[in-house]
Design a protein around this motif. Sequence first.
Motif, PDB file in Angstrom:
ATOM      1  N   GLY A 120       0.999  -1.260  -0.037  1.00 13.01           N
ATOM      2  CA  GLY A 120      -0.112  -0.024  -0.059  1.00 13.01           C
ATOM      3  C   GLY A 120       0.775   1.219   0.011  1.00 13.01           C
ATOM      4  N   TRP A 121       1.945   1.217   0.720  1.00 10.30           N
ATOM      5  CA  TRP A 121       2.905   2.455   0.534  1.00 10.30           C
ATOM      6  C   TRP A 121       3.365   2.776  -0.775  1.00 10.30           C
ATOM      7  N   HIS A 122       3.771   1.527  -1.438  1.00 11.03           N
ATOM      8  CA  HIS A 122       4.060   1.602  -2.922  1.00 11.03           C
ATOM      9  C   HIS A 122       3.011   2.560  -3.862  1.00 11.03           C
ATOM     10  N   ALA A 123       1.875   1.852  -3.491  1.00 13.66           N
ATOM     11  CA  ALA A 123       0.571   2.757  -4.066  1.00 13.66           C
ATOM     12  C   ALA A 123       0.722   3.989  -3.780  1.00 13.66           C
ATOM     13  N   ALA A 124       0.895   4.622  -2.405  1.00 10.92           N
ATOM     14  CA  ALA A 124       0.969   6.062  -1.941  1.00 10.92           C
ATOM     15  C   ALA A 124       2.018   6.640  -2.712  1.00 10.92           C
ATOM     16  N   GLN A 125       3.136   6.078  -2.810  1.00 11.77           N
ATOM     17  CA  GLN A 125       4.397   6.507  -3.640  1.00 11.77           C
ATOM     18  C   GLN A 125       3.929   6.606  -5.261  1.00 11.77           C
ATOM     19  N   ASP A 126       3.026   5.938  -5.610  1.00 16.06           N
ATOM     20  CA  ASP A 126       2.627   6.369  -6.924  1.00 16.06           C
ATOM     21  C   ASP A 126       1.681   7.445  -7.058  1.00 16.06           C
ATOM     22  N   CYS A 127       1.062   7.559  -5.801  1.00 14.16           N
ATOM     23  CA  CYS A 127       0.307   8.753  -5.660  1.00 14.16           C
ATOM     24  C   CYS A 127       0.954  10.117  -5.719  1.00 14.16           C
ATOM     25  N   MET A 128       2.196  10.043  -5.106  1.00 14.21           N
ATOM     26  CA  MET A 128       2.961  10.958  -4.619  1.00 14.21           C
ATOM     27  C   MET A 128       3.536  11.517  -6.100  1.00 14.21           C
ATOM     28  N   ALA A 129       3.939  10.733  -6.836  1.00 15.57           N
ATOM     29  CA  ALA A 129       4.326  10.986  -8.090  1.00 15.57           C
ATOM     30  C   ALA A 129       3.546  11.781  -9.269  1.00 15.57           C
ATOM     31  N   GLY A 130       2.461  12.358  -8.833  1.00 18.04           N
ATOM     32  CA  GLY A 130       1.436  12.999  -9.715  1.00 18.04           C
ATOM     33  C   GLY A 130       0.146  12.812  -9.614  1.00 18.04           C
ATOM     34  N   THR A 131       0.140  11.431 -10.139  1.00 20.35           N
ATOM     35  CA  THR A 131      -1.199  10.780 -10.200  1.00 20.35           C
ATOM     36  C   THR A 131      -1.043   9.246 -10.063  1.00 20.35           C
ATOM     37  N   ILE A 132      -1.830   8.549  -9.490  1.00 22.18           N
ATOM     38  CA  ILE A 132      -1.709   7.215  -9.313  1.00 22.18           C
ATOM     39  C   ILE A 132      -2.021   6.521 -10.632  1.00 22.18           C
ATOM     40  N   ASP A 133      -2.614   7.279 -11.691  1.00 23.54           N
ATOM     41  CA  ASP A 133      -2.765   6.804 -13.123  1.00 23.54           C
ATOM     42  C   ASP A 133      -1.436   6.486 -13.958  1.00 23.54           C
ATOM     43  N   ASN A 134      -0.324   7.019 -13.435  1.00 19.72           N
ATOM     44  CA  ASN A 134       0.985   6.981 -14.187  1.00 19.72           C
ATOM     45  C   ASN A 134       1.508   5.525 -13.761  1.00 19.72           C
ATOM     46  N   SER A 135       2.694   5.327 -14.435  1.00 21.53           N
ATOM     47  CA  SER A 135       3.728   4.230 -13.986  1.00 21.53           C
ATOM     48  C   SER A 135       4.745   4.768 -13.285  1.00 21.53           C
ATOM     49  N   LEU A 136       4.806   5.833 -12.685  1.00 24.72           N
ATOM     50  CA  LEU A 136       6.107   6.461 -11.725  1.00 24.72           C
ATOM     51  C   LEU A 136       5.705   6.390 -10.451  1.00 24.72           C
ATOM     52  N   ILE A 137       6.645   6.067  -9.607  1.00 26.54           N
ATOM     53  CA  ILE A 137       6.730   6.360  -8.142  1.00 26.54           C
ATOM     54  C   ILE A 137       7.539   7.215  -7.573  1.00 26.54           C
ATOM     55  N   ALA A 138       7.461   7.945  -6.497  1.00 19.56           N
ATOM     56  CA  ALA A 138       8.186   8.942  -5.884  1.00 19.56           C
ATOM     57  C   ALA A 138       8.347   8.770  -4.407  1.00 19.56           C
ATOM     58  N   ILE A 139       9.504   8.813  -3.657  1.00 16.59           N
ATOM     59  CA  ILE A 139       9.812   8.644  -2.371  1.00 16.59           C
ATOM     60  C   ILE A 139       8.789   9.768  -1.583  1.00 16.59           C
ATOM     61  N   ILE A 140       8.192   9.314  -0.124  1.00 18.35           N
ATOM     62  CA  ILE A 140       7.364  10.242   0.139  1.00 18.35           C
ATOM     63  C   ILE A 140       8.065  11.059   1.294  1.00 18.35           C
ATOM     64  N   LEU A 141       9.067  10.536   1.992  1.00 14.35           N
ATOM     65  CA  LEU A 141       9.663  11.076   3.092  1.00 14.35           C
ATOM     66  C   LEU A 141      10.992  11.573   2.726  1.00 14.35           C
ATOM     67  N   PRO A 142      11.596  12.308   3.353  1.00 11.65           N
ATOM     68  CA  PRO A 142      13.043  12.678   3.394  1.00 11.65           C
ATOM     69  C   PRO A 142      13.728  11.405   3.606  1.00 11.65           C
ATOM     70  N   GLU A 143      14.875  11.005   2.891  1.00 12.56           N
ATOM     71  CA  GLU A 143      15.663  10.011   3.037  1.00 12.56           C
ATOM     72  C   GLU A 143      16.149   9.632   4.403  1.00 12.56           C
ATOM     73  N   GLU A 144      16.637  10.839   4.815  1.00 14.29           N
ATOM     74  CA  GLU A 144      17.428  10.808   6.069  1.00 14.29           C
ATOM     75  C   GLU A 144      16.331  10.417   7.343  1.00 14.29           C
ATOM     76  N   SER A 145      15.041  10.455   7.046  1.00  9.77           N
ATOM     77  CA  SER A 145      14.126  10.481   8.144  1.00  9.77           C
ATOM     78  C   SER A 145      13.746   8.956   8.283  1.00  9.77           C
ATOM     79  N   VAL A 146      14.206   8.192   7.476  1.00 10.75           N
ATOM     80  CA  VAL A 146      13.986   6.749   7.656  1.00 10.75           C
ATOM     81  C   VAL A 146      14.806   6.129   8.630  1.00 10.75           C
ATOM     82  N   PRO A 147      14.409   5.462   9.885  1.00  8.84           N
ATOM     83  CA  PRO A 147      15.188   4.892  10.835  1.00  8.84           C
ATOM     84  C   PRO A 147      16.261   4.176  10.254  1.00  8.84           C
ATOM     85  N   GLU A 148      17.359   4.069  10.863  1.00 11.85           N
ATOM     86  CA  GLU A 148      18.725   3.495  10.315  1.00 11.85           C
ATOM     87  C   GLU A 148      18.625   1.770  10.104  1.00 11.85           C
ATOM     88  N   MET A 149      17.842   1.286  10.788  1.00 12.86           N
ATOM     89  CA  MET A 149      17.577   0.006  10.974  1.00 12.86           C
ATOM     90  C   MET A 149      16.714  -0.530   9.468  1.00 12.86           C
TER      91      MET A 149
END
Length: 215
Positions: A120-149
């Motif tokens: 479902g997060w990948h679907a949200a990434q699809d939404c972040m990339a402009g529209t869920i109807d395209n074939s692109l995905i974009a990261i949602i959060l700043p990369e450094e905010s993801v916990p190191e683990m």
Amino acid sequence: MAACLAAPVMADPLKDSEYFTNHSMGCMLLRECTDDVEPIWGIDYLAQEYPLSDWNPVAEEFSRMLNALTLVDVQVYLADEKYFPVGHRGVYHTVSNNFYLNRTFMGRPHVLMSVMRHEGWHAAQDCMAGTIDNSLIAIILPEESVPEMWQEMARRTYAFQPGAIPWEKEAMWAGKTEHMTMNALNACAAGQMWKEYEPTPLTRKYLVENGFINK
């Protein structure tokens, strides 16, 4: 006489040796293989499929996620394990906007929710990339905010696909975090994705250039 004849059942266009491979998964994603691939219409469906499992602890989050996915035309399917590479539990398809859960693993509610949240997060990434109807995905959060683990787990899991790490590390985090994916999908369904989640600089540049948002 003709009216009495039953229509033939179409078999999967695969040889036995082609199951449990990326090829069979591709056949499923393209909807050319549909044997024992069924849409999940609600928590009651899961209760029917897995009557020995207690679905009450996850019912609210699952139902709200499924509702948000339905609102953005993403269909979730329960599919036979023969269509997945060995050990593969789920997959999201950015072209059709469907995702598929491996029936063999979904009888345990915590496993199902982990896969639901991840895909479902990948679907949200699809939404972040402009529209869920395209074939692109974009990261949602700043990369450094993801916990190191989760960053380290993604580096190890995708050592041979390093290009996937930015997307997968936040999906791994979301997969194990209650309500994280649900909130992102609700933002997508409400048309509030870029208000709830500040796009990264490169994503914002793309969104502005393509007329999705103003500067």
